[in-house]
Structures are given as C-alpha cells and as structure tokens.
Design a protein around this motif. Structure first.
Motif, PDB file in Angstrom:
ATOM      1  N   ASP A 119      39.751  31.476 -21.478  1.00  0.00           N
ATOM      2  CA  ASP A 119      39.890  32.820 -20.914  1.00  0.00           C
ATOM      3  C   ASP A 119      41.298  33.040 -20.369  1.00  0.00           C
ATOM      4  O   ASP A 119      41.899  34.101 -20.551  1.00  0.00           O
ATOM      5  CB  ASP A 119      38.871  33.045 -19.791  1.00  0.00           C
ATOM      6  CG  ASP A 119      37.448  33.199 -20.320  1.00  0.00           C
ATOM      7  OD1 ASP A 119      37.309  33.506 -21.503  1.00  0.00           O
ATOM      8  OD2 ASP A 119      36.503  33.001 -19.541  1.00  0.00           O
ATOM      9  N   ARG A 125      43.872  40.121 -20.749  1.00  0.00           N
ATOM     10  CA  ARG A 125      42.950  39.719 -19.689  1.00  0.00           C
ATOM     11  C   ARG A 125      43.085  40.660 -18.506  1.00  0.00           C
ATOM     12  O   ARG A 125      44.184  41.139 -18.196  1.00  0.00           O
ATOM     13  CB  ARG A 125      43.240  38.278 -19.249  1.00  0.00           C
ATOM     14  CG  ARG A 125      42.200  37.680 -18.319  1.00  0.00           C
ATOM     15  CD  ARG A 125      42.369  36.165 -18.237  1.00  0.00           C
ATOM     16  NE  ARG A 125      43.596  35.787 -17.568  1.00  0.00           N
ATOM     17  CZ  ARG A 125      43.675  35.527 -16.259  1.00  0.00           C
ATOM     18  NH1 ARG A 125      42.606  35.614 -15.486  1.00  0.00           N
ATOM     19  NH2 ARG A 125      44.821  35.178 -15.716  1.00  0.00           N
ATOM     20  N   ASN A 131      41.466  47.485 -14.991  1.00  0.00           N
ATOM     21  CA  ASN A 131      41.182  47.831 -16.377  1.00  0.00           C
ATOM     22  C   ASN A 131      42.504  47.977 -17.109  1.00  0.00           C
ATOM     23  O   ASN A 131      43.561  48.091 -16.489  1.00  0.00           O
ATOM     24  CB  ASN A 131      40.299  49.076 -16.505  1.00  0.00           C
ATOM     25  CG  ASN A 131      40.886  50.268 -15.793  1.00  0.00           C
ATOM     26  OD1 ASN A 131      42.095  50.471 -15.803  1.00  0.00           O
ATOM     27  ND2 ASN A 131      40.032  51.080 -15.184  1.00  0.00           N
ATOM     28  N   MET A 144      39.710  47.820 -21.616  1.00  0.00           N
ATOM     29  CA  MET A 144      39.087  46.664 -21.008  1.00  0.00           C
ATOM     30  C   MET A 144      38.651  46.967 -19.575  1.00  0.00           C
ATOM     31  O   MET A 144      39.397  47.549 -18.796  1.00  0.00           O
ATOM     32  CB  MET A 144      40.060  45.483 -21.014  1.00  0.00           C
ATOM     33  CG  MET A 144      40.552  45.102 -22.402  1.00  0.00           C
ATOM     34  SD  MET A 144      41.972  43.971 -22.379  1.00  0.00           S
ATOM     35  CE  MET A 144      41.246  42.553 -21.552  1.00  0.00           C
ATOM     36  N   THR A 148      37.808  40.699 -17.816  1.00  0.00           N
ATOM     37  CA  THR A 148      37.592  40.680 -19.263  1.00  0.00           C
ATOM     38  C   THR A 148      38.694  39.890 -19.950  1.00  0.00           C
ATOM     39  O   THR A 148      39.868  39.998 -19.581  1.00  0.00           O
ATOM     40  CB  THR A 148      37.537  42.123 -19.800  1.00  0.00           C
ATOM     41  OG1 THR A 148      36.412  42.784 -19.229  1.00  0.00           O
ATOM     42  CG2 THR A 148      37.429  42.148 -21.313  1.00  0.00           C
ATOM     43  N   LEU A 164      35.753  39.147 -27.984  1.00  0.00           N
ATOM     44  CA  LEU A 164      35.491  39.377 -26.571  1.00  0.00           C
ATOM     45  C   LEU A 164      34.933  38.083 -25.993  1.00  0.00           C
ATOM     46  O   LEU A 164      33.756  37.765 -26.164  1.00  0.00           O
ATOM     47  CB  LEU A 164      34.499  40.531 -26.394  1.00  0.00           C
ATOM     48  CG  LEU A 164      34.061  40.861 -24.964  1.00  0.00           C
ATOM     49  CD1 LEU A 164      35.241  41.349 -24.128  1.00  0.00           C
ATOM     50  CD2 LEU A 164      32.942  41.905 -24.974  1.00  0.00           C
ATOM     51  N   GLY A 167      33.361  39.499 -20.368  1.00  0.00           N
ATOM     52  CA  GLY A 167      33.608  40.800 -19.767  1.00  0.00           C
ATOM     53  C   GLY A 167      33.124  41.954 -20.622  1.00  0.00           C
ATOM     54  O   GLY A 167      32.166  41.831 -21.394  1.00  0.00           O
ATOM     55  N   GLU A 168      33.840  43.081 -20.516  1.00  0.00           N
ATOM     56  CA  GLU A 168      33.375  44.327 -21.120  1.00  0.00           C
ATOM     57  C   GLU A 168      34.559  45.133 -21.652  1.00  0.00           C
ATOM     58  O   GLU A 168      35.616  45.178 -21.029  1.00  0.00           O
ATOM     59  CB  GLU A 168      32.628  45.146 -20.069  1.00  0.00           C
ATOM     60  CG  GLU A 168      32.005  46.431 -20.558  1.00  0.00           C
ATOM     61  CD  GLU A 168      31.137  47.086 -19.509  1.00  0.00           C
ATOM     62  OE1 GLU A 168      30.244  47.869 -19.865  1.00  0.00           O
ATOM     63  OE2 GLU A 168      31.345  46.797 -18.299  1.00  0.00           O
ATOM     64  N   ALA A 169      34.354  45.771 -22.798  1.00  0.00           N
ATOM     65  CA  ALA A 169      35.421  46.574 -23.380  1.00  0.00           C
ATOM     66  C   ALA A 169      34.822  47.676 -24.244  1.00  0.00           C
ATOM     67  O   ALA A 169      33.770  47.499 -24.866  1.00  0.00           O
ATOM     68  CB  ALA A 169      36.361  45.710 -24.216  1.00  0.00           C
ATOM     69  N   ARG A 200      29.668  44.317 -24.060  1.00  0.00           N
ATOM     70  CA  ARG A 200      29.681  43.530 -22.825  1.00  0.00           C
ATOM     71  C   ARG A 200      29.146  42.138 -23.123  1.00  0.00           C
ATOM     72  O   ARG A 200      28.080  41.990 -23.728  1.00  0.00           O
ATOM     73  CB  ARG A 200      28.842  44.203 -21.741  1.00  0.00           C
ATOM     74  CG  ARG A 200      28.764  43.406 -20.450  1.00  0.00           C
ATOM     75  CD  ARG A 200      28.291  44.268 -19.306  1.00  0.00           C
ATOM     76  NE  ARG A 200      27.944  43.482 -18.141  1.00  0.00           N
ATOM     77  CZ  ARG A 200      27.591  43.982 -16.973  1.00  0.00           C
ATOM     78  NH1 ARG A 200      27.545  45.304 -16.814  1.00  0.00           N
ATOM     79  NH2 ARG A 200      27.288  43.203 -15.961  1.00  0.00           N
TER      80      ARG A 200
END
Length: 327
Positions: A119, A125, A131, A144, A148, A164, A167-169, A200
């Motif tokens: 990561d 990142r 975001n 993002m 993330t 991914l 996290g979430e995007a 996610r």
C-alpha cells in the motif's frame, strides 16, 4: 508536578502509532517508529503498553491480522516476525538483526494498524480524510476516497488497467475515452467503457456499484453486468446477488458527506473511523445498538463526537493521538 517518564513515553508511543495509522506515514516513518521502539527497554515497554491499550479496548480483535500480533502484545516476541535473540546479534551482527526486524515491521504492521508495504508503495494513495482525483488518460479518470491505495498495472493499447489495493474509488470512462478501463479489486475485475462505477475494497470484501452506463464484473467464476443503481458484493468466500442501491448514498463522500439512515451507531462509527485521524472506540454495547439517522459533513467530522455525547448521552474521554473513547 512532573509527569513520570513512563507516562511521557506511553503518550509518545500512542502519538506515533496514531501517525502510523493516519495514512500519511511513509516507509521512513515506520522505520523511525521501529527505531524509537528499540531505543531502550523503557521505549519498548511503552510501545508494548500502547498496543495493549488497543487490545484492552477491544479493538485488537477487530484489527489483528495474525496470531503474532497477539503474541507481541504479551511481550513474547519483537514486532514484525520471528524473534531476534542474542545469538542473532552475536553471529549476524546487530545491524543485520535490526534490519531484519525493521523490514518485518513494515511488511507486517502490528495489529494491521497502518498500510502494508504494498500500500505504501502504491502509485496513488490517500491518507485519512483525504481525496484525490487522477487523470489516467484522455476520458479516463479516478477519484479516490480516504485511505485508498491504487497501482497501475501493465495493459494493452486499447485498455488502461489499475488495481484497487485498499479503500474506495470512483472510476469513470467518458464517452470520448480512447480506451476502456479495467479495475482489479481483490479476486475480481471490473470492466468500464463509457460508464462510471464506485469500487470499495475492505480487506478483500469488495462492493461494486454502477453509477451510469453499464459495467461488467468478473469474480468467483461468474460474470455479471451491472446497470446504473445496481451493486454487486463479493469476497473470497461469497458472491452476493445483484442488489438495487441509491447511488447518491454510495457516493455522498464525493460531496463531502456521510449519510446514514436508521443505522446502528456502532456501524456509523466504524465508517467515521475511515476518515478519522486516530480512532474512535465505542465501549458501550447498548449504545452501539442504538439506531441513528444522521448527516455528517466530512469537513466538520469532529462534531460526530459532540453529537454522540449531547444527543445520545455518551461519556467521552480523549487520549493522545486522536483516540476518543466513548462509554
């Protein structure tokens, strides 16, 4: 009256742990934390007690990734892997032994408290509460959410490929995009052409929501086509049926909001913790079962603590490093 040295060191250990969990920590920061931990027996004890706070608060059971984490809390081995004994220092040298410990410390974070090395080495990142928008190619973009990590993968001429990691995007392939976009998340793949989707990935539990157009999802040996307002969830153990959801709720984070409708407080706080620089710990089980409807502005996320205290009657205690205990 001066504070005892042990109390000062424990406070510093908590602050360092909280920085490590914030999403802003680099590999150098984690190595610095390991150097601090091994500075003296007092530092090691303070670090162990700081991890013990997480265990005693019940968070370690939720965060622990391996049995080694629990053994380490008991003080039986050093963080990050196999024990380093006196013989290792005498034969291999102190520097080599320390390097082995530090490498494991970064690769296997104790209690899963901060991002793993993959990561940290991601191409893109975000930290807690951050975001980021990324343009991959003409007409292809990703937005993002908090905590993330995304890497770019080798791809063909007619395709852009990302993974991914955590996290979430939100991914978007516009009408004028010259390429399609493939997003890998855990054991699945999402294919988007002239479409938008929200992905996610929570430690291998993935939710894919189509926001516009249609996307194809491959996972668990099956293929599903999602249209706007449909969601598919999958994990290594299960692929759920396609469900109808509200895209505005799913992507509220893009508008700086978290929206909850009749949700248990414990679940609300779990989500808030993704954005919190530190950790909110709820120790009152009955309070955690209370169902709430609340709208939280991410720019004023600290107000959630005031809400729980004033509206729900929780008692609040703060600790160094952004730790908040609710009882």
């Amino acid at each position: 009256m001066m504070r005892p040295q042990s109390e000062i060191l424990q406070g510093e250990a908590l602050e360092r742990l909280m920085h490590a969990t914030s999403g802003h920590a680099t590999v150098a920061d984690l190595r610095d934390l390991e150097a601090w931990r091994t500075r003296s027996a007092a530092h090691a004890d303070a670090y162990r007690r700081a991890l013990g706070i997480w265990e005693s608060l019940g968070t370690a059971a939720r965060e622990a990734k391996t049995a080694t984490d629990h053994v380490m809390i008991a003080g039986q081995v050093r963080a990050g892997g196999r024990p380093v004994g006196r013989r290792a220092f005498l034969i291999g040298g102190a520097a080599a032994a320390a390097a082995t410990v530090a490498a494991g410390f970064v690769l296997q974070p104790p209690l899963g408290l901060w991002p793993s090395l993959p990561d940290l080495m991601a191409d893109y990142r975000t930290g807690a509460g951050e975001n980021r928008a990324v343009a991959l190619a003409e007409g292809l973009s990703i937005e993002m959410n908090t905590r993330t990590s995304i890497v770019r993968r080798p791809s063909d001429d007619g395709e852009e490929r990302i993974e991914l990691l955590a996290g979430e995007a939100a991914i978007a392939a516009a009408q004028n995009a010259s390429k399609s976009l493939t997003a890998i998340a855990a054991d699945g793949r999402v294919f988007a052409a002239r479409a938008q989707a929200n992905l996610r990935n929570d430690a291998g539990a993935v939710h894919v929501t189509c926001l516009s157009g249609s996307v194809q999802v491959e996972c668990g040996g099956r293929t599903a086509t999602l249209r706007a307002g449909e969601q598919l969830a999958y994990s290594p153990q299960l692929v759920s049926p396609v469900a109808v959801v509200d895209p505005a709720m799913i992507t509220a984070w893009k508008r700086g909001l978290l929206i909850f409708r009749d949700e248990p407080l414990a679940q609300v706080l779990d989500e808030v913790n993704r954005y919190w620089r530190g950790r909110i710990v709820l120790l009152n089980t009955d309070l955690g079962h209370r169902r709430v409807t609340v709208r939280i502005e991410l720019a004023r996320i600290e107000e959630v603590v005031s809400y729980v205290r004033s509206v729900l009657g929780a008692k609040v205690r703060t600790l160094p490093g952004g730790v908040v205990i609710l009882t």
